[in-house]
Design an enzyme around this catalytic site. Structure first.
Site, short mmCIF file in Angstrom:
data_model
loop_
_atom_site.label_atom_id
_atom_site.label_comp_id
_atom_site.label_asym_id
_atom_site.label_seq_id
_atom_site.Cartn_x
_atom_site.Cartn_y
_atom_site.Cartn_z
N GLU A 286 0.78 -1.32 -0.01
CA GLU A 286 -0.05 0.05 0.03
C GLU A 286 0.80 1.25 -0.13
OE1 GLU A 286 -4.46 -0.48 1.70
OE2 GLU A 286 -3.01 0.47 3.08
N HIS A 307 7.69 -26.90 -1.41
CA HIS A 307 6.90 -28.14 -2.02
C HIS A 307 5.89 -27.52 -2.98
CE1 HIS A 307 9.23 -31.01 0.27
NE2 HIS A 307 9.35 -29.98 1.16
N LYS A 421 -14.31 0.62 -4.33
CA LYS A 421 -15.44 0.97 -3.45
C LYS A 421 -16.46 1.76 -4.18
CE LYS A 421 -12.44 1.36 0.69
NZ LYS A 421 -11.92 2.44 1.70
O1 PA5 Z 1 -3.53 1.29 6.04
C1 PA5 Z 1 -4.68 1.73 5.74
O2 PA5 Z 1 -4.93 3.02 5.88
C2 PA5 Z 1 -5.84 0.97 5.35
O3 PA5 Z 1 -5.39 -0.35 5.02
C3 PA5 Z 1 -7.01 1.06 6.56
O4 PA5 Z 1 -6.18 0.70 7.64
C4 PA5 Z 1 -8.18 0.13 6.10
O5 PA5 Z 1 -8.55 0.30 5.02
C5 PA5 Z 1 -9.12 0.04 7.14
O6 PA5 Z 1 -9.47 1.64 7.40
P1 PA5 Z 1 -10.31 2.20 8.39
O7 PA5 Z 1 -9.29 1.99 9.82
O8 PA5 Z 1 -10.35 3.68 8.31
O9 PA5 Z 1 -11.60 1.41 8.77
#
Ligand code: PA5
Length: 430
Positions: A286, A307, A421
């Site tokens: 990310e 394996h 989304k």
């Molecule tokens: O690293 C990030 O920002 C994302 O992975 C969020 O943690 C994830 O989308 C969950 O978001 P939230 O804590 O707002 O529900």
């Protein structure tokens, strides 16, 4: 924690490494001076050393209270609001934790990390007749997966214990002011822990997001933070490249990437580290995968995956490098028994510890992969405990920030996650 890049030497030259030293040190300084892109999300940089005893005590007493009330604590969250806690708990727990009886601490189970109907049904079947409490974690307070799970868990707790008693059994970890989760928590009088504005989800494991579930599971969060604080010192802005493991790891990754190694495989020889690799994949994927760039983070559990994926790593397309996460000593001793008949031909390992055989597999694998054209980075800890896991967490976070800046991206945003989304909400008529 020790980092070795010796087994990348065949693939990168000293000049290539030297050429990136200044860039890595500069990127490190950007993190500390808060002058790089995404600089409003750098609260994690000095987080370990700024966690006070009061913070720890507040988290621990909340965890103790939940533990006194519940056999199962349902931790609801997704992405950065889930992966860190899971990683730490699984690395410190027995491999068969959830099957053990006579436990001293509640079982932490996770919800809201998927929208699978069978998972949801089976979760409620599993907790039927057992006492439960919940920790709901969402920074934005608007993420659909945990929101759906929380609606169901809240109903279950309120219907089982009544609305007043539910207040004692639900803790929210969310933004200080924004989002539906904050509104719900305030309206219902839940205990709230705030996720600081300047710490993004995937860098939040050392906030209550990770610390509360880890404390509920019975692990020492003070030692976890102490390990992270040690690594904060060892990778500080004034530690030069040659002595700074975060800079070295970041630089080597970037050199290999430029030389066509587009995939990094985090390999372990200990199944307890499986979820740590899942956390690491989110952290790097990310943070770096954007603007058409970035190393793809993958992971394998060895020797299991030798394996299966072992074939590809040894012999497939040469776009890989490997980072082995190694644990020197196991917690317990177990040897292979001698067998007079030796029908299985295994007496050559009789009386040897399983760990010695596993270590031979580790070294043999590394050598084979190097011969097969896969550069190898080696990261080791002496044993799995809270302190060393804390060190690893901060090391990977710091190196990720440096590496992202070296790559030329903002490591602290995630614009790409909105695309699915948008389609999903349109399909659902939101
Ligand atoms: O690293 C990030 O920002 C994302 O992975 C969020 O943690 C994830 O989308 C969950 O978001 P939230 O804590 O707002 O529900």
């Amino acid at each position: 924690m020790k980092l070795s890049i010796e087994n990348t030497r065949k693939f990168i030259t000293e000049n290539e490494l030297s050429a990136l030293k200044a860039d890595a040190e500069n990127s490190l300084k950007l993190l500390h001076n808060k002058t790089g892109s995404g600089n409003d999300f750098l609260g994690w940089v000095n987080l370990p050393s700024s966690i006070s005893q009061n913070d720890i005590d507040d988290i621990q007493s909340t965890a103790d209270k939940l533990a006194s009330l519940a056999e199962f604590v349902i931790v609801i969250g997704i992405g950065g609001s889930y992966l860190g806690a899971k990683a730490v708990i699984e690395s410190l727990s027995s491999n068969f934790n959830n099957l053990q009886t006579n436990r001293k601490h509640p079982i932490v189970i996770f919800a809201g990390q998927n929208m699978n109907e069978d998972y949801t049904y089976e979760l409620f079947e599993t907790i039927k007749g057992h006492s439960v409490a919940a920790v709901v974690i969402s920074k934005s307070g608007t993420t659909i997966e945990p929101a759906i799970a929380f609606r169901l868990v809240k109903n279950h707790i309120e219907n089982t214990y009544g609305i007043e008693a539910a207040k004692e059994r639900i803790v929210a970890i969310t933004d200080k002011a924004r989002g539906a989760m904050n509104t719900i928590a305030n309206k219902n009088g839940y205990k709230i822990f705030v996720i600081p504005d300047d710490i993004g989800g995937r860098f939040s494991v050392l906030t209550p997001v990770g610390l509360l579930p880890v404390a509920v599971a019975g692990f020492d969060i003070k030692k976890l933070v102490a390990g992270a604080a040690n690594m904060e010192n060892l990778t500080d802005a004034n530690i030069s490249f040659d002595n700074n493991p975060a800079c070295i790891y970041a630089a080597v990754r970037n050199i290999l990437y430029k030389k066509g190694k587009r995939v990094e495989i985090l390999a372990n020889f200990n199944p307890k580290l499986h979820s740590l690799a899942e956390w690491w994949k989110q952290l790097y994927g990310e943070s770096e995968g954007k603007n058409g760039k970035g190393i793809f983070p993958a992971s394998v559990d060895f020797t299991t995956d030798l394996h299966s994926l072992g074939q590809y790593i040894q012999d497939g397309e040469r776009m890989l490098f490997e980072t082995v996460l190694s644990v020197e000593s196991p917690k317990y001793k177990f040897t292979v028994p001698e067998d007079d008949e030796n029908t299985d031909g295994l007496n050559f390992v009789a009386n040897k510890r399983i760990n010695q055989i596993n270590k031979s597999a580790e070294l043999g694998t590394i050598l084979a992969h190097i011969d097969g054209g896969v550069p190898n980075i080696h990261i080791s800890i002496s044993e799995i405990n809270e302190y060393h896991i804390g060190e690893l967490i901060y090391f990977f976070e710091k190196a990720c920030g440096i590496s992202g800046y070296m790559l030329g991206v903002n490591p602290f945003n995630q614009p790409g996650v909105e695309a699915y989304k948008k389609n999903m909400f349109q399909l659902l008529g939101k």
